[in-house]
Design a protein around this motif. Structure first.
Motif, PDB file in Angstrom:
ATOM      1  N   ASP A 158       0.792  -1.227   0.000  1.00  0.00           N
ATOM      2  CA  ASP A 158       0.000   0.000   0.000  1.00  0.00           C
ATOM      3  C   ASP A 158       0.826   1.280   0.000  1.00  0.00           C
ATOM      4  N   VAL A 159       2.151   1.175   0.102  1.00  0.00           N
ATOM      5  CA  VAL A 159       3.026   2.337  -0.017  1.00  0.00           C
ATOM      6  C   VAL A 159       4.282   1.916  -0.768  1.00  0.00           C
ATOM      7  N   GLY A 160       5.036   2.918  -1.222  1.00  0.00           N
ATOM      8  CA  GLY A 160       6.287   2.633  -1.909  1.00  0.00           C
ATOM      9  C   GLY A 160       7.462   2.635  -0.962  1.00  0.00           C
ATOM     10  N   VAL A 161       8.650   2.556  -1.549  1.00  0.00           N
ATOM     11  CA  VAL A 161       9.866   2.429  -0.753  1.00  0.00           C
ATOM     12  C   VAL A 161      10.156   3.687   0.062  1.00  0.00           C
ATOM     13  N   VAL A 162       9.657   4.842  -0.380  1.00  0.00           N
ATOM     14  CA  VAL A 162       9.928   6.081   0.353  1.00  0.00           C
ATOM     15  C   VAL A 162       9.250   6.071   1.716  1.00  0.00           C
ATOM     16  N   LYS A 163       7.945   5.803   1.727  1.00  0.00           N
ATOM     17  CA  LYS A 163       7.238   5.851   3.009  1.00  0.00           C
ATOM     18  C   LYS A 163       7.452   4.601   3.857  1.00  0.00           C
ATOM     19  N   ASP A 164       7.771   3.481   3.211  1.00  0.00           N
ATOM     20  CA  ASP A 164       8.005   2.273   3.995  1.00  0.00           C
ATOM     21  C   ASP A 164       9.432   2.226   4.532  1.00  0.00           C
ATOM     22  N   LEU A 165      10.432   2.249   3.653  1.00  0.00           N
ATOM     23  CA  LEU A 165      11.822   2.089   4.088  1.00  0.00           C
ATOM     24  C   LEU A 165      12.517   3.413   4.382  1.00  0.00           C
ATOM     25  N   ALA A 166      12.372   4.390   3.502  1.00  0.00           N
ATOM     26  CA  ALA A 166      13.146   5.625   3.648  1.00  0.00           C
ATOM     27  C   ALA A 166      12.772   6.401   4.904  1.00  0.00           C
ATOM     28  N   THR A 167      11.566   6.191   5.435  1.00  0.00           N
ATOM     29  CA  THR A 167      11.218   6.879   6.679  1.00  0.00           C
ATOM     30  C   THR A 167      12.130   6.440   7.817  1.00  0.00           C
ATOM     31  N   HIS A 168      12.667   5.220   7.753  1.00  0.00           N
ATOM     32  CA  HIS A 168      13.683   4.808   8.727  1.00  0.00           C
ATOM     33  C   HIS A 168      14.878   5.751   8.666  1.00  0.00           C
ATOM     34  N   ASP A 169      15.363   6.004   7.452  1.00  0.00           N
ATOM     35  CA  ASP A 169      16.558   6.816   7.277  1.00  0.00           C
ATOM     36  C   ASP A 169      16.296   8.283   7.593  1.00  0.00           C
ATOM     37  N   ILE A 170      15.116   8.751   7.253  1.00  0.00           N
ATOM     38  CA  ILE A 170      14.741  10.119   7.606  1.00  0.00           C
ATOM     39  C   ILE A 170      14.750  10.282   9.119  1.00  0.00           C
ATOM     40  N   ASP A 171      14.146   9.327   9.812  1.00  0.00           N
ATOM     41  CA  ASP A 171      14.069   9.429  11.268  1.00  0.00           C
ATOM     42  C   ASP A 171      15.442   9.330  11.919  1.00  0.00           C
ATOM     43  N   LEU A 172      16.221   8.318  11.555  1.00  0.00           N
ATOM     44  CA  LEU A 172      17.504   8.111  12.236  1.00  0.00           C
ATOM     45  C   LEU A 172      18.474   9.248  11.928  1.00  0.00           C
ATOM     46  N   THR A 173      18.404   9.813  10.718  1.00  0.00           N
ATOM     47  CA  THR A 173      19.300  10.913  10.364  1.00  0.00           C
ATOM     48  C   THR A 173      18.999  12.147  11.195  1.00  0.00           C
ATOM     49  N   SER A 174      17.741  12.517  11.274  1.00  0.00           N
ATOM     50  CA  SER A 174      17.354  13.678  12.067  1.00  0.00           C
ATOM     51  C   SER A 174      17.679  13.462  13.546  1.00  0.00           C
ATOM     52  N   TRP A 175      17.468  12.226  14.014  1.00  0.00           N
ATOM     53  CA  TRP A 175      17.727  11.886  15.413  1.00  0.00           C
ATOM     54  C   TRP A 175      19.219  11.930  15.732  1.00  0.00           C
ATOM     55  N   LEU A 176      20.053  11.371  14.852  1.00  0.00           N
ATOM     56  CA  LEU A 176      21.500  11.401  15.073  1.00  0.00           C
ATOM     57  C   LEU A 176      22.028  12.830  15.089  1.00  0.00           C
ATOM     58  N   ALA A 177      21.574  13.629  14.134  1.00  0.00           N
ATOM     59  CA  ALA A 177      22.065  14.999  14.003  1.00  0.00           C
ATOM     60  C   ALA A 177      21.379  15.964  14.954  1.00  0.00           C
ATOM     61  N   GLN A 178      20.260  15.525  15.543  1.00  0.00           N
ATOM     62  CA  GLN A 178      19.443  16.378  16.412  1.00  0.00           C
ATOM     63  C   GLN A 178      19.063  17.664  15.679  1.00  0.00           C
ATOM     64  N   SER A 179      18.578  17.463  14.450  1.00  0.00           N
ATOM     65  CA  SER A 179      18.182  18.593  13.622  1.00  0.00           C
ATOM     66  C   SER A 179      17.130  18.149  12.613  1.00  0.00           C
ATOM     67  N   ARG A 180      16.194  19.035  12.293  1.00  0.00           N
ATOM     68  CA  ARG A 180      15.169  18.744  11.304  1.00  0.00           C
ATOM     69  C   ARG A 180      15.740  18.847   9.890  1.00  0.00           C
ATOM     70  N   PHE A 181      15.039  18.210   8.948  1.00  0.00           N
ATOM     71  CA  PHE A 181      15.337  18.374   7.532  1.00  0.00           C
ATOM     72  C   PHE A 181      14.867  19.750   7.078  1.00  0.00           C
ATOM     73  N   ALA A 182      15.693  20.434   6.293  1.00  0.00           N
ATOM     74  CA  ALA A 182      15.327  21.743   5.766  1.00  0.00           C
ATOM     75  C   ALA A 182      14.886  21.667   4.304  1.00  0.00           C
ATOM     76  N   SER A 183      15.597  20.847   3.485  1.00  0.00           N
ATOM     77  CA  SER A 183      15.237  20.729   2.074  1.00  0.00           C
ATOM     78  C   SER A 183      15.703  19.393   1.541  1.00  0.00           C
ATOM     79  N   VAL A 184      15.052  18.927   0.462  1.00  0.00           N
ATOM     80  CA  VAL A 184      15.407  17.646  -0.148  1.00  0.00           C
ATOM     81  C   VAL A 184      15.360  17.763  -1.667  1.00  0.00           C
ATOM     82  N   SER A 185      16.178  16.925  -2.310  1.00  0.00           N
ATOM     83  CA  SER A 185      16.164  16.807  -3.768  1.00  0.00           C
ATOM     84  C   SER A 185      16.259  15.326  -4.101  1.00  0.00           C
ATOM     85  N   ALA A 186      15.281  14.808  -4.851  1.00  0.00           N
ATOM     86  CA  ALA A 186      15.148  13.351  -4.971  1.00  0.00           C
ATOM     87  C   ALA A 186      14.886  12.885  -6.393  1.00  0.00           C
TER      88      ALA A 186
END
Length: 331
Positions: A158-186
């Motif tokens: 019911d979802v693609g790789v972005v919302k299923d798998l990439a949300t792991h990387d989005i979360d762990l990256t922001s958590w490690l850096a203790q900073s929100r995402f500002a911009s993305v290019s995909a």
């Protein structure tokens, strides 16, 4: 104090693991299970299988784990919230920001504990890495890069790789850096004939000016889960499959071979692989959820953090669709 009574909604691939861990966690008891499609992995034991969330609530539960497909998260979560039941919802929190917002508001307005199952935060390699970054072992952080690839899991439809798998990387990256995402290019692609994207590559800028790079797909015959954090003192490499963390230190010994020194730039130093206590991440996640319900210090991924991950994921998809760099709302 009596054990917390936990209900489990969804007895599929993830549900079977939740059932096992709930039974193995101190201070909680698996009080009921629900799945309209039955119990394919035979995890219910002597528990009756409720056909609906309402039937599960009637059993008498303090909290529930939601392990149904993403498309059903909102309906299940809102029913639990209306009944005053705390919830741990498997990631992503929902399929879009609008439904995720309704879930957040439902739990917050009732003072209930809501958490999202971004399990990578509880991986021993990443927990150690975050502590070492926070203590200054790396100095200034320059870049975070992740690779998450492997074969397609047939249970995801019911979802693609972005919302299923990439949300792991989005979360762990922001958590490690203790900073929100500002911009993305995909960039995304569909190579397997399914409805949703099965490969994404995206770069991003965090609000603290750390740059990031992420490769995620369901098209690789080998499974890889790697996070590399590069900074002024070297680089950490975390493998979340094995739970290993390695540090590659910038060298302090100058080379006398001038041409090699110029080519290398940063010189090679000591490499250390840390000896870590490796506990099952899902067990740690359940302990943190229990602690949150009891009002103790807890490291759960909050519903608002889960919602932010979906917000970034939607920006990734929009960037790929429109060939633009997308600013994250609120950033």
């Amino acid at each position: 104090m009596a054990d917390l009574r936990i209900g489990l909604v969804g007895l599929g691939m993830m549900g079977r693991h939740h059932a096992r861990v709930i039974r193995e966690t101190d201070g909680v008891v698996l009080a009921g299970v629900a799945d309209a499609l039955g119990d394919p992995h035979r995890v219910a034991g002597d528990l009756a299988i409720s056909a609906s969330v309402d039937d599960l609530i009637a059993v008498g539960i303090d909290a529930a784990v939601v392990a149904v497909p993403t498309a059903y998260h909102e309906a299940v979560a809102l029913t639990l919230a209306a009944a005053g039941v705390h919830a741990l919802i498997e990631k992503p929190i929902s399929g879009d920001v609008a439904s995720g917002t309704r879930i957040v508001e439902a739990f917050e307005s009732r003072g209930l504990v809501g958490a999202v199952g971004h399990i990578e935060r509880f991986n021993p390699a990443l927990q150690s890495l975050r502590a070492r970054i926070a203590s200054g072992d790396l100095g200034e952080v320059y870049q975070i890069a992740t690779r998450r690839q492997g074969p397609f899991p047939s249970r995801i439809a019911d979802v693609g790789v972005v919302k299923d798998l990439a949300t792991h990387d989005i979360d762990l990256t922001s958590w490690l850096a203790q900073s929100r995402f500002a911009s993305v290019s995909a960039h995304t692609t569909v190579r397997s004939g399914r409805e949703f994207e099965d490969m994404v590559s995206f770069t991003a800028l965090l609000e603290n000016n750390v740059i990031t790079n992420h490769l995620v797909n369901w098209l690789s015959p080998m499974k890889e889960r790697v996070t590399v954090v590069t900074g002024e003192r070297g680089a950490f490499v975390a493998d979340t499959i094995s739970g290993d963390l390695t540090f590659f230190e910038n060298g302090t010994v100058n080379t006398e071979w001038e041409s090699v020194a110029a080519f290398r730039g940063v010189s090679e130093g000591t490499m250390v692989r840390f000896a870590l206590t490796k506990r099952e991440p899902l067990r740690v996640e359940h302990e943190e959820f229990r602690n949150a319900i009891l009002g103790l210090d807890s490291g759960v991924v909050t519903l608002r953090e889960g919602l932010e991950n979906v917000r970034v994921a939607e920006a990734v998809l929009k960037s790929a669709q429109n060939a633009t760099t997308e600013t994250i709302a609120g950033a």
